[in-house]
Design a protein around this motif. Structure first.
Motif, PDB file in Angstrom:
ATOM      1  N   PHE A  21      10.069  11.493   9.102  1.00 29.81           N
ATOM      2  CA  PHE A  21       9.223  10.547   9.832  1.00 29.81           C
ATOM      3  C   PHE A  21       8.405   9.692   8.870  1.00 29.81           C
ATOM      4  CE2 PHE A  21       9.972  13.091  13.639  1.00 29.81           C
ATOM      5  CZ  PHE A  21      10.065  12.093  14.588  1.00 29.81           C
ATOM      6  N   PHE A  22       7.823  10.317   7.829  1.00 31.48           N
ATOM      7  CA  PHE A  22       6.975   9.571   6.899  1.00 31.48           C
ATOM      8  C   PHE A  22       7.786   8.538   6.123  1.00 31.48           C
ATOM      9  CE2 PHE A  22       4.767   9.016   2.825  1.00 31.48           C
ATOM     10  CZ  PHE A  22       3.540   8.598   3.285  1.00 31.48           C
ATOM     11  N   LEU A  23       8.872   8.969   5.497  1.00 31.99           N
ATOM     12  CA  LEU A  23       9.672   8.024   4.705  1.00 31.99           C
ATOM     13  C   LEU A  23      10.410   7.028   5.595  1.00 31.99           C
ATOM     14  CD1 LEU A  23      11.027  10.375   1.919  1.00 31.99           C
ATOM     15  CD2 LEU A  23       9.080   8.826   1.836  1.00 31.99           C
ATOM     16  N   GLY A  24      10.790   7.451   6.807  1.00 32.41           N
ATOM     17  CA  GLY A  24      11.368   6.500   7.756  1.00 32.41           C
ATOM     18  C   GLY A  24      10.365   5.437   8.159  1.00 32.41           C
ATOM     19  N   GLY A  25       9.111   5.839   8.325  1.00 28.93           N
ATOM     20  CA  GLY A  25       8.061   4.870   8.633  1.00 28.93           C
ATOM     21  C   GLY A  25       7.845   3.890   7.495  1.00 28.93           C
ATOM     22  N   VAL A  26       7.916   4.392   6.254  1.00 26.56           N
ATOM     23  CA  VAL A  26       7.787   3.502   5.096  1.00 26.56           C
ATOM     24  C   VAL A  26       8.924   2.490   5.098  1.00 26.56           C
ATOM     25  CG1 VAL A  26       7.890   3.414   2.577  1.00 26.56           C
ATOM     26  CG2 VAL A  26       6.508   5.153   3.688  1.00 26.56           C
ATOM     27  N   LEU A  27      10.135   2.939   5.355  1.00 28.49           N
ATOM     28  CA  LEU A  27      11.268   2.013   5.385  1.00 28.49           C
ATOM     29  C   LEU A  27      11.141   0.993   6.516  1.00 28.49           C
ATOM     30  CD1 LEU A  27      14.281   4.362   4.610  1.00 28.49           C
ATOM     31  CD2 LEU A  27      13.336   2.553   3.178  1.00 28.49           C
ATOM     32  N   ILE A  28      10.655   1.421   7.652  1.00 32.90           N
ATOM     33  CA  ILE A  28      10.495   0.484   8.775  1.00 32.90           C
ATOM     34  C   ILE A  28       9.398  -0.538   8.471  1.00 32.90           C
ATOM     35  CG2 ILE A  28       9.767   0.346  11.192  1.00 32.90           C
ATOM     36  CD1 ILE A  28      11.449   2.826  11.686  1.00 32.90           C
ATOM     37  N   GLY A  63       0.814  -1.207   0.000  1.00 32.12           N
ATOM     38  CA  GLY A  63       0.000   0.000   0.000  1.00 32.12           C
ATOM     39  C   GLY A  63       0.848   1.257   0.000  1.00 32.12           C
ATOM     40  N   ASN A  64       1.936   1.262   0.764  1.00 32.14           N
ATOM     41  CA  ASN A  64       2.833   2.419   0.791  1.00 32.14           C
ATOM     42  C   ASN A  64       3.465   2.662  -0.571  1.00 32.14           C
ATOM     43  OD1 ASN A  64       2.526   3.219   3.462  1.00 32.14           O
ATOM     44  ND2 ASN A  64       4.016   1.713   4.170  1.00 32.14           N
ATOM     45  N   ILE A  65       3.917   1.599  -1.207  1.00 30.85           N
ATOM     46  CA  ILE A  65       4.550   1.738  -2.521  1.00 30.85           C
ATOM     47  C   ILE A  65       3.535   2.243  -3.544  1.00 30.85           C
ATOM     48  CG2 ILE A  65       5.599   0.427  -4.405  1.00 30.85           C
ATOM     49  CD1 ILE A  65       6.920  -1.303  -2.192  1.00 30.85           C
ATOM     50  N   LEU A  66       2.330   1.694  -3.521  1.00 35.89           N
ATOM     51  CA  LEU A  66       1.298   2.153  -4.453  1.00 35.89           C
ATOM     52  C   LEU A  66       0.913   3.608  -4.197  1.00 35.89           C
ATOM     53  CD1 LEU A  66      -1.102  -0.912  -4.680  1.00 35.89           C
ATOM     54  CD2 LEU A  66       0.381  -0.023  -6.460  1.00 35.89           C
ATOM     55  N   PHE A  67       0.786   3.984  -2.924  1.00 28.61           N
ATOM     56  CA  PHE A  67       0.418   5.358  -2.588  1.00 28.61           C
ATOM     57  C   PHE A  67       1.468   6.350  -3.078  1.00 28.61           C
ATOM     58  CE2 PHE A  67       0.559   8.977   0.328  1.00 28.61           C
ATOM     59  CZ  PHE A  67      -0.715   9.475   0.148  1.00 28.61           C
ATOM     60  N   LEU A  68       2.732   6.067  -2.801  1.00 31.38           N
ATOM     61  CA  LEU A  68       3.788   6.986  -3.208  1.00 31.38           C
ATOM     62  C   LEU A  68       3.955   7.046  -4.721  1.00 31.38           C
ATOM     63  CD1 LEU A  68       6.463   6.318  -0.451  1.00 31.38           C
ATOM     64  CD2 LEU A  68       4.997   8.322  -0.732  1.00 31.38           C
ATOM     65  N   MET A 109      10.877  -3.066   6.346  1.00 28.98           N
ATOM     66  CA  MET A 109      11.746  -3.965   7.107  1.00 28.98           C
ATOM     67  C   MET A 109      10.947  -4.876   8.034  1.00 28.98           C
ATOM     68  SD  MET A 109      15.088  -1.541   7.882  1.00 28.98           S
ATOM     69  CE  MET A 109      14.459  -1.129   9.458  1.00 28.98           C
ATOM     70  N   ARG A 110       9.622  -4.875   7.888  1.00 24.98           N
ATOM     71  CA  ARG A 110       8.696  -5.760   8.606  1.00 24.98           C
ATOM     72  C   ARG A 110       8.549  -5.431  10.084  1.00 24.98           C
ATOM     73  NH1 ARG A 110       6.839 -10.313   5.721  1.00 24.98           N
ATOM     74  NH2 ARG A 110       7.826 -10.450   3.703  1.00 24.98           N
ATOM     75  N   TRP A 111       8.489  -4.156  10.409  1.00 25.67           N
ATOM     76  CA  TRP A 111       8.104  -3.677  11.725  1.00 25.67           C
ATOM     77  C   TRP A 111       6.889  -2.798  11.513  1.00 25.67           C
ATOM     78  CZ3 TRP A 111      11.465  -3.245  16.382  1.00 25.67           C
ATOM     79  CH2 TRP A 111      12.492  -4.190  16.354  1.00 25.67           C
ATOM     80  N   PRO A 112       5.730  -3.399  11.231  1.00 22.23           N
ATOM     81  CA  PRO A 112       4.601  -2.613  10.743  1.00 22.23           C
ATOM     82  C   PRO A 112       3.993  -1.647  11.754  1.00 22.23           C
ATOM     83  CG  PRO A 112       3.945  -4.883  11.073  1.00 22.23           C
ATOM     84  CD  PRO A 112       5.424  -4.823  11.276  1.00 22.23           C
ATOM     85  N   LEU A 113       3.896  -2.025  13.008  1.00 24.21           N
ATOM     86  CA  LEU A 113       3.239  -1.151  13.982  1.00 24.21           C
ATOM     87  C   LEU A 113       4.054   0.123  14.219  1.00 24.21           C
ATOM     88  CD1 LEU A 113       0.804  -0.849  15.788  1.00 24.21           C
ATOM     89  CD2 LEU A 113       2.067  -1.998  17.590  1.00 24.21           C
ATOM     90  N   LEU A 114       5.334  -0.030  14.448  1.00 22.07           N
ATOM     91  CA  LEU A 114       6.202   1.129  14.643  1.00 22.07           C
ATOM     92  C   LEU A 114       6.252   1.985  13.374  1.00 22.07           C
ATOM     93  CD1 LEU A 114       8.228   2.690  16.383  1.00 22.07           C
ATOM     94  CD2 LEU A 114       9.999   1.169  15.487  1.00 22.07           C
ATOM     95  N   GLY A 115       6.337   1.328  12.227  1.00 16.96           N
ATOM     96  CA  GLY A 115       6.382   2.059  10.963  1.00 16.96           C
ATOM     97  C   GLY A 115       5.124   2.868  10.699  1.00 16.96           C
ATOM     98  N   MET A 116       3.970   2.288  10.995  1.00 18.11           N
ATOM     99  CA  MET A 116       2.719   3.014  10.769  1.00 18.11           C
ATOM    100  C   MET A 116       2.552   4.165  11.751  1.00 18.11           C
ATOM    101  SD  MET A 116       1.399   1.919   8.069  1.00 18.11           S
ATOM    102  CE  MET A 116      -0.178   2.719   8.109  1.00 18.11           C
ATOM    103  N   LEU A 117       3.036   4.004  12.963  1.00 19.38           N
ATOM    104  CA  LEU A 117       3.000   5.115  13.919  1.00 19.38           C
ATOM    105  C   LEU A 117       3.870   6.275  13.434  1.00 19.38           C
ATOM    106  CD1 LEU A 117       3.128   3.249  17.347  1.00 19.38           C
ATOM    107  CD2 LEU A 117       1.212   4.540  16.387  1.00 19.38           C
ATOM    108  N   LEU A 118       5.064   5.958  12.955  1.00 21.97           N
ATOM    109  CA  LEU A 118       5.943   6.999  12.424  1.00 21.97           C
ATOM    110  C   LEU A 118       5.353   7.643  11.172  1.00 21.97           C
ATOM    111  CD1 LEU A 118       9.461   5.358  12.875  1.00 21.97           C
ATOM    112  CD2 LEU A 118       8.458   7.223  14.194  1.00 21.97           C
ATOM    113  N   GLU A 119       4.771   6.818  10.305  1.00 22.98           N
ATOM    114  CA  GLU A 119       4.135   7.353   9.099  1.00 22.98           C
ATOM    115  C   GLU A 119       2.976   8.280   9.437  1.00 22.98           C
ATOM    116  OE1 GLU A 119       2.929   4.903   5.780  1.00 22.98           O
ATOM    117  OE2 GLU A 119       4.432   3.445   6.393  1.00 22.98           O
ATOM    118  N   GLY A 120       2.172   7.880  10.392  1.00 23.15           N
ATOM    119  CA  GLY A 120       1.030   8.713  10.786  1.00 23.15           C
ATOM    120  C   GLY A 120       1.477  10.056  11.328  1.00 23.15           C
ATOM    121  N   TYR A 121       2.504  10.053  12.173  1.00 19.76           N
ATOM    122  CA  TYR A 121       3.029  11.305  12.714  1.00 19.76           C
ATOM    123  C   TYR A 121       3.605  12.171  11.588  1.00 19.76           C
ATOM    124  CZ  TYR A 121       5.765  14.529  15.540  1.00 19.76           C
ATOM    125  OH  TYR A 121       6.305  15.657  16.093  1.00 19.76           O
TER     126      TYR A 121
END
Length: 123
Positions: A61-68, A29-34, A71-83
């Motif tokens: 924060f957004f692109l760092g969340g996408v990278l996380i 979803g992140n790849i498609l959105f971007l 890297m298969r850490w979805p909860l932390l990544g989505m929190l960073l993306e949301g912020y």
């Protein structure tokens, strides 16, 4: 094509969140959105939007969340993306809320909203 990619990206992000933060769906979803964003406004405008000096914190924060998420850490990544998303698009929120408020002035929708508001139950 861009609107479709953004739509599918948001769908996969939402579906990935419903399935307890499935990392593959969220990453897809992140790849498609971007990529849809690049198709809609162009590569140069996307780059200049994300890398403006006042928006670097939100972009990191957004692109760092996408990278996380990738890297298969979805909860932390989505929190960073949301912020990051909130920081990046904070100037757009008043415009969006103003548009949603203007929808209530359309005659058909205002009557529908009045019916929904009047039908209160005593439960």
């Amino acid at each position: 094509i861009g609107v479709g990619l953004v739509g599918f990206g948001l769908f996969f992000i939402f579906f990935g969140m419903l399935l307890y933060f499935d990392s593959v769906l969220l990453a897809f979803g992140n790849i498609l959105f971007l990529s849809g964003l690049v198709f809609i406004i162009g590569f140069r405008r996307t780059f200049t939007f994300f890398f403006q000096r006042p928006k670097l914190k939100g972009t990191s924060f957004f692109l760092g969340g996408v990278l996380i998420v990738l890297m298969r850490w979805p909860l932390l990544g989505m929190l960073l993306e949301g912020y990051g998303f909130i920081i990046l698009f904070r100037s757009f929120f008043p415009v969006a809320f103003g548009f949603l408020g203007a929808l209530a002035n359309i005659p058909v929708l205002s009557k529908l909203l009045q019916k929904v508001g009047d039908s209160s139950s005593m439960v």
